[in-house]
Design a protein around this motif. Sequence first.
Motif, mmCIF file in Angstrom:
data_model
loop_
_atom_site.group_PDB
_atom_site.id
_atom_site.type_symbol
_atom_site.label_atom_id
_atom_site.label_comp_id
_atom_site.label_asym_id
_atom_site.label_seq_id
_atom_site.Cartn_x
_atom_site.Cartn_y
_atom_site.Cartn_z
ATOM 1 N N ILE A 152 -13.827 19.531 11.615
ATOM 2 C CA ILE A 152 -12.631 20.371 11.926
ATOM 3 C C ILE A 152 -11.809 20.356 10.946
ATOM 4 O O ILE A 152 -10.479 20.948 11.210
ATOM 5 C CB ILE A 152 -11.934 19.212 13.008
ATOM 6 N N GLY A 153 -11.866 20.377 9.476
ATOM 7 C CA GLY A 153 -10.892 20.642 8.617
ATOM 8 C C GLY A 153 -10.618 19.676 7.655
ATOM 9 O O GLY A 153 -11.141 18.397 7.885
ATOM 10 N N GLU A 154 -9.440 19.731 6.882
ATOM 11 C CA GLU A 154 -9.103 18.639 6.080
ATOM 12 C C GLU A 154 -8.248 17.757 6.735
ATOM 13 O O GLU A 154 -7.322 18.171 7.494
ATOM 14 C CB GLU A 154 -8.462 19.280 4.827
ATOM 15 N N PHE A 155 -8.082 16.429 6.650
ATOM 16 C CA PHE A 155 -7.195 15.759 7.276
ATOM 17 C C PHE A 155 -6.676 14.673 6.002
ATOM 18 O O PHE A 155 -7.604 14.304 5.203
ATOM 19 C CB PHE A 155 -8.000 14.466 8.116
ATOM 20 N N SER A 156 -5.265 14.355 6.070
ATOM 21 C CA SER A 156 -4.651 13.653 5.241
ATOM 22 C C SER A 156 -3.985 12.397 5.662
ATOM 23 O O SER A 156 -3.292 12.737 6.697
ATOM 24 C CB SER A 156 -3.637 14.790 4.363
ATOM 25 N N LEU A 157 -4.164 11.411 5.153
ATOM 26 C CA LEU A 157 -3.441 10.252 5.839
ATOM 27 C C LEU A 157 -2.735 9.683 4.573
ATOM 28 O O LEU A 157 -3.114 9.440 3.553
ATOM 29 C CB LEU A 157 -4.393 9.055 6.026
ATOM 30 N N LYS A 158 -1.171 9.598 4.732
ATOM 31 C CA LYS A 158 -0.164 9.345 3.780
ATOM 32 C C LYS A 158 0.688 8.056 4.375
ATOM 33 O O LYS A 158 1.436 8.512 5.462
ATOM 34 C CB LYS A 158 0.471 10.350 3.284
ATOM 35 N N VAL A 159 0.441 7.036 3.746
ATOM 36 C CA VAL A 159 1.275 5.736 4.076
ATOM 37 C C VAL A 159 1.933 5.210 3.086
ATOM 38 O O VAL A 159 1.252 5.279 1.832
ATOM 39 C CB VAL A 159 0.292 4.982 4.889
ATOM 40 N N ASP A 160 2.980 4.227 3.330
ATOM 41 C CA ASP A 160 3.724 3.544 2.350
ATOM 42 C C ASP A 160 4.136 2.327 3.100
ATOM 43 O O ASP A 160 4.986 2.324 3.792
ATOM 44 C CB ASP A 160 4.887 4.335 1.683
ATOM 45 N N PHE A 161 3.518 1.047 2.877
ATOM 46 C CA PHE A 161 3.934 0.038 3.553
ATOM 47 C C PHE A 161 3.764 -1.468 2.650
ATOM 48 O O PHE A 161 3.151 -1.419 1.618
ATOM 49 C CB PHE A 161 3.353 -0.185 5.012
ATOM 50 N N GLU A 162 4.691 -2.685 3.216
ATOM 51 C CA GLU A 162 4.361 -3.972 2.409
ATOM 52 C C GLU A 162 4.398 -4.888 3.833
ATOM 53 O O GLU A 162 5.203 -4.719 4.557
ATOM 54 C CB GLU A 162 5.637 -4.196 1.695
ATOM 55 N N LEU A 163 3.552 -5.581 3.446
ATOM 56 C CA LEU A 163 3.353 -6.537 4.635
ATOM 57 C C LEU A 163 3.349 -8.211 4.268
ATOM 58 O O LEU A 163 2.770 -8.284 2.854
ATOM 59 C CB LEU A 163 1.795 -6.419 5.448
ATOM 60 N N THR A 164 3.652 -9.129 4.699
ATOM 61 C CA THR A 164 3.471 -10.391 4.349
ATOM 62 C C THR A 164 2.675 -11.229 5.168
ATOM 63 O O THR A 164 2.121 -10.765 6.016
ATOM 64 C CB THR A 164 5.092 -11.407 4.568
ATOM 65 N N SER A 165 2.311 -12.402 4.789
ATOM 66 C CA SER A 165 1.354 -13.106 5.483
ATOM 67 C C SER A 165 1.525 -13.729 6.988
ATOM 68 O O SER A 165 0.908 -13.971 7.664
ATOM 69 C CB SER A 165 1.025 -14.254 4.597
ATOM 70 N N ALA A 166 3.171 -13.195 7.099
ATOM 71 C CA ALA A 166 3.522 -13.627 8.535
ATOM 72 C C ALA A 166 3.257 -12.412 9.520
ATOM 73 O O ALA A 166 3.455 -12.558 10.751
ATOM 74 C CB ALA A 166 4.860 -14.047 8.439
ATOM 75 N N ASP A 167 2.997 -11.510 8.842
ATOM 76 C CA ASP A 167 2.883 -10.180 9.664
ATOM 77 C C ASP A 167 1.559 -9.902 10.231
ATOM 78 O O ASP A 167 0.521 -10.329 9.950
ATOM 79 C CB ASP A 167 3.038 -8.897 8.942
ATOM 80 N N PHE A 168 1.868 -9.737 11.599
ATOM 81 C CA PHE A 168 0.577 -9.331 12.741
ATOM 82 C C PHE A 168 1.069 -7.806 12.873
ATOM 83 O O PHE A 168 1.948 -7.498 14.020
ATOM 84 C CB PHE A 168 0.466 -10.298 13.788
ATOM 85 N N VAL A 169 0.449 -6.855 12.560
ATOM 86 C CA VAL A 169 0.670 -5.548 12.930
ATOM 87 C C VAL A 169 -0.097 -4.864 13.848
ATOM 88 O O VAL A 169 -1.387 -4.711 13.679
ATOM 89 C CB VAL A 169 0.844 -4.720 11.373
ATOM 90 N N ALA A 192 0.758 -1.378 -0.129
ATOM 91 C CA ALA A 192 -0.098 0.017 -0.104
ATOM 92 C C ALA A 192 0.796 1.288 0.106
ATOM 93 O O ALA A 192 1.600 1.371 0.984
ATOM 94 C CB ALA A 192 -0.886 0.019 1.171
ATOM 95 N N SER A 193 0.355 2.309 -0.948
ATOM 96 C CA SER A 193 1.243 3.453 -0.986
ATOM 97 C C SER A 193 0.315 4.481 -1.385
ATOM 98 O O SER A 193 -0.289 4.176 -2.482
ATOM 99 C CB SER A 193 2.530 3.321 -1.943
ATOM 100 N N PHE A 194 -0.242 5.139 -0.586
ATOM 101 C CA PHE A 194 -1.619 6.221 -0.992
ATOM 102 C C PHE A 194 -1.599 7.304 -0.009
ATOM 103 O O PHE A 194 -0.965 7.176 1.013
ATOM 104 C CB PHE A 194 -2.881 5.331 -0.988
ATOM 105 N N GLU A 195 -2.246 8.385 -0.693
ATOM 106 C CA GLU A 195 -2.843 9.435 0.165
ATOM 107 C C GLU A 195 -4.364 9.536 0.186
ATOM 108 O O GLU A 195 -4.939 9.316 -0.798
ATOM 109 C CB GLU A 195 -2.191 10.717 -0.558
ATOM 110 N N HIS A 196 -4.699 9.678 1.109
ATOM 111 C CA HIS A 196 -6.475 9.727 1.428
ATOM 112 C C HIS A 196 -6.396 11.043 2.142
ATOM 113 O O HIS A 196 -5.960 11.419 3.073
ATOM 114 C CB HIS A 196 -6.678 8.703 2.267
ATOM 115 N N ILE A 197 -7.480 11.879 1.577
ATOM 116 C CA ILE A 197 -7.855 13.164 2.112
ATOM 117 C C ILE A 197 -9.291 13.152 2.270
ATOM 118 O O ILE A 197 -10.284 12.763 1.623
ATOM 119 C CB ILE A 197 -7.532 14.453 1.058
#
Lengths: 223, 281
Positions: B14-31, B4-9
């Motif tokens: 209360i105003g504009e909110f921006s979420l910007k993330v970039d990550f990779e996960l495998t099936s072994a990951d528990f985040v 996932a690599s995206f920006e969500h506005i």
Amino acid sequence: MFWQPLFLSLKLAFFTTVALLIIAIPLSYWLSKSKSRLKPILEAVVSLPLVLPPTVIGFYFLVMFGQSSSLGSFLSDTIGLELIFSFQGLVFASIIYSMPFMVHPIQAGLSSLPSGLEEASWVLGRSKLQTLLKVLLPNIKASILTGIVLSFAHTVGEFGVVLMIGGNIPGVTEVASIAIYKEVESMNYSMANKYSAILLAFAFIVLFFVYASNRRASKTYWK
Amino acid sequence: MIKASFEHIKNSKIGEFSLKVDFELTSADFVAITGKSGAGKTSLLRVLAGLESVQAGRISGNNQIWVDTQNGEFAAPQKRAIGYVSQGYDLFPNMSGLENLQFAQIQKENLLVDELIDMMEMKDFVNKRIHQLSGGQQQRIALARALIRRPELLLLDEPLSALDKELRLKLQSYLAKIHEQYQLTTMIVTHDISEIRNLANKVMVLSEGRCSEFVNAEDYLMNFKSRTDLSLKILDKEMASDIPILVLETAGDPLRIMVTIRQWELIKIGEDFNFKAETHE
């Protein structure tokens, strides 16, 4: 002959209610979810029968679908559909006249459901139609029942619109409310009283049923 | 593999909110996703589930593209292999627990339903209506329901926050079992350090819509003593021998801390209390 206007009223109410249910479910769903600028316009149109005198609706119905109108003569010439002084005309006018009584309860029911229910169903792989039929509608049974009963009862009690576009043709458009009017005009108060008493009892039973079932439904799910 | 690599506005009151993330996960990951309220934790899960759209970016799950704004691609929630449990569980009240599970079945095979009922010990209550179930029982039904479609990604939004300590520990063991047995990438929003310790192998810290840290859980826990920002819900206010005390919700017993009289007067019960703390793991 005595039962004919009452039977006609019930027949009119039945067809109107079935047609309204089919129309109101998608319309109410759209109104409960939409953020479109058209929404207030549509809401106002649906609610018009609540505030307009029935004669106004009847009058415009006559103007639109009368033989002298282009739409009326087009429908008559092409598919043989007569909407003035006919039973199908009464059904059509009743659908418009009773629309808010079906749409408002269903719209309110859908709006009151948490949006998470619908989203949960989508994430579980169900389409919007499956979600509507299997999740949303079963959870607003009481609202749907209220819409059905109020639309039915309101159609049974119709007078102004029916008189304007249906007249009082016995067996075709002479429903119970028109029969009462006709009996009173003829000073036949005893017959008018019989029809009136039946309608009064009917209206009371229907409203009692609505309130009692709503009370039971609210106890069932949302504890 | 989830990428996932995206920006969500999002525009809110209360105003504009921006979420910007970039990550990779495998099936072994528990985040474990953590951060203050309003940091974008729930929004992140909702974007991944397809319940909110993004303005720019790309999300894919097991080589299937879910979002690609450049090519105008967007897979609806129905098309993504995702399990999602929201804070309120969103079980269908018109159905029993079992019917909730069966609703998620696309194919009529009861094997997985039976397996999950056994695994999560739900036999005694699965036929009851939803309003007859306790919070912990509802939570188990919701979790099992999210697994019926055999998702590749399981999203959990503070699923244990409303439960008492004993039940939390029990459900943590179910979550660990599920992750191990089905090998599915799992993301859980949590404020609870015991959930991080018992479940996660990675920790994502969100701060004002940005991923300020994405580290191994071990490193996060090792450094936890130097962590400064905590946000805990205020359960009660007390005045003990003229000392103003706040009672804060934690995973274990409530935490009592002394504050100034001015803070004590201004703070309302039910709100989050943000403060700096040093905790030793």
